[in-house]
Enzyme design. Structure first.
Site: not given
Ligand code: NAP
Length: 312
Positions: A136, A139-140
């Site tokens: 992701c 997200c990251d």
């Protein structure tokens, strides 16, 4: 699980299922949440979450999930570990077949069984998940500021997310198994024009390598020459498709061409009384924030459905 009849059964115990559980049990619906092993879903294996509102310093996935479980239990949500084998939504009472030959009957169902990223199945992939390997970018990506990362895939997700990563990282090595991208032409043009993206064509990652705690490199094999080389990286993003967790559903509800459940804006599926929320549905974004939003709507819709069900 002595009792076998419920107002509402929620299938899946990730953030989507738990949120539906909080809303439904707070509305005093007799609700059972079924989770295969332990509640949490993908959030449980997410090291650190920075984009879920309310936690300005971030929060670990397991802590966020435990907070959700505690909140749900406060409202007496029943949570059971079991695996759903199949469903029968043809009658007014929906039937859910569990392992151990148990059958649940329920007025309404919320399917929140999530989705799983397709994996490469190479050495190091599981070991470094959350320690450098991610599925992701949203997200990251921000964790890899000024670092070098490798991305795998040639579809819209791999190309779009690689472009997104260039906001943060120093370099993205985009590894694709062919010499042509599958992604939309406009995304290709943007990626080719981005000097932070280097393409490694006709190649696959055969292993992820590193020390005890962190990813340090990937072995990349050129499928045309057979030669392997080491690419030094701090992070890896695997974008080779995502698979909905719907094996138990069969033809019980309408799904799209990729197997994700079709819903309307009330999270209603094609079957009255059956709702879907979170990553398992056809959605443009799969995040905890979107999953919990879906589930608040799904729980409200289920509550209305159950009220009408009782009047009829
Ligand atoms: P996808 O289109 O299925 O692409 C998967 C990519 O991974 C393909 O390039 C494929 O290679 C490669 N791949 C598959 N298995 C592999 C393996 N074992 N090893 C190495 N490479 C492998 O998946 P997606 O990119 O996640 O997109 C899914 C759907 O969402 C698509 O319909 C896409 O259009 C849509 N989507 C749209 C947008 C947008 O509109 N902006 C953004 C994201 C996703 P091959 O090409 O050789 O098969």
């Amino acid at each position: 699980m002595d009792k076998l009849k419920y107002d509402l059964v929620i299938i899946g115990g990730g953030p989507a299922g738990l949120t539906a559980g909080i809303y439904a049990s707070r509305s005093r619906l007799d609700t059972l949440l079924i989770e295969k092993i332990t509640p949490g879903g993908q959030a449980l294996v997410t090291d650190w979450i920075e984009n879920y509102p309310g936690f300005p310093g971030g929060i670990s996935g397991p802590d966020l999930v435990m907070n959700m479980v505690d909140q749900a239990k406060k409202f007496d949500l029943k949570i059971e570990s079991a695996e759903v084998q199949s469903v029968d939504f043809s009658g007014p009472l929906k039937k859910i077949f569990l392992d151990g030959d148990r059958i649940l009957e329920t007025k309404a169902v919320i399917i929140a069984s999530g989705a799983s990223p397709r994996k490469l199945g190479v050495p190091g992939e599981d070991r470094f998940y959350g320690k450098g390997i991610s599925f992701c970018g949203t997200c990251d990506g921000p964790f890899f500021r000024n670092k070098d990362v490798i991305a795998i895939g040639g579809g819209d997700t791999a190309v779009q997310e690689s472009i997104f990563l260039t906001k943060f990282v120093n370099k993205v090595y985009l590894v694709h198994r062919r010499d042509k991208l599958r992604a939309a032409k406009i995304l290709q043009e943007r990626a080719f024009a981005n000097d932070k993206i280097d393409f490694i064509w006709d190649s696959v990652v055969t292993s992820f390598n590193g020390g005890l705690m962190s990813l340090e490199g990937a072995t990349v094999k050129n499928l045309k020459t057979g030669e392997s080389s080491e690419v030094k990286i701090d992070g890896a993003f695997i974008w080779i498709g995502i698979l909905p967790n719907t094996s138990f559903i069969g033809n019980a509800v309408d799904i799209d061409e990729y197997g994700f459940i079709r819903v309307n804006d009330k999270m209603e599926t094609s079957v009255p009384g059956v709702f879907a929320a979170g990553d398992v549905r056809d959605t443009p974004l799969r995040q905890i924030a979107t999953a919990v939003g879906d589930s608040a709507i799904a729980a409200m819709s289920a509550e209305h459905y159950i009220e009408n069900f009782e009047h009829e």
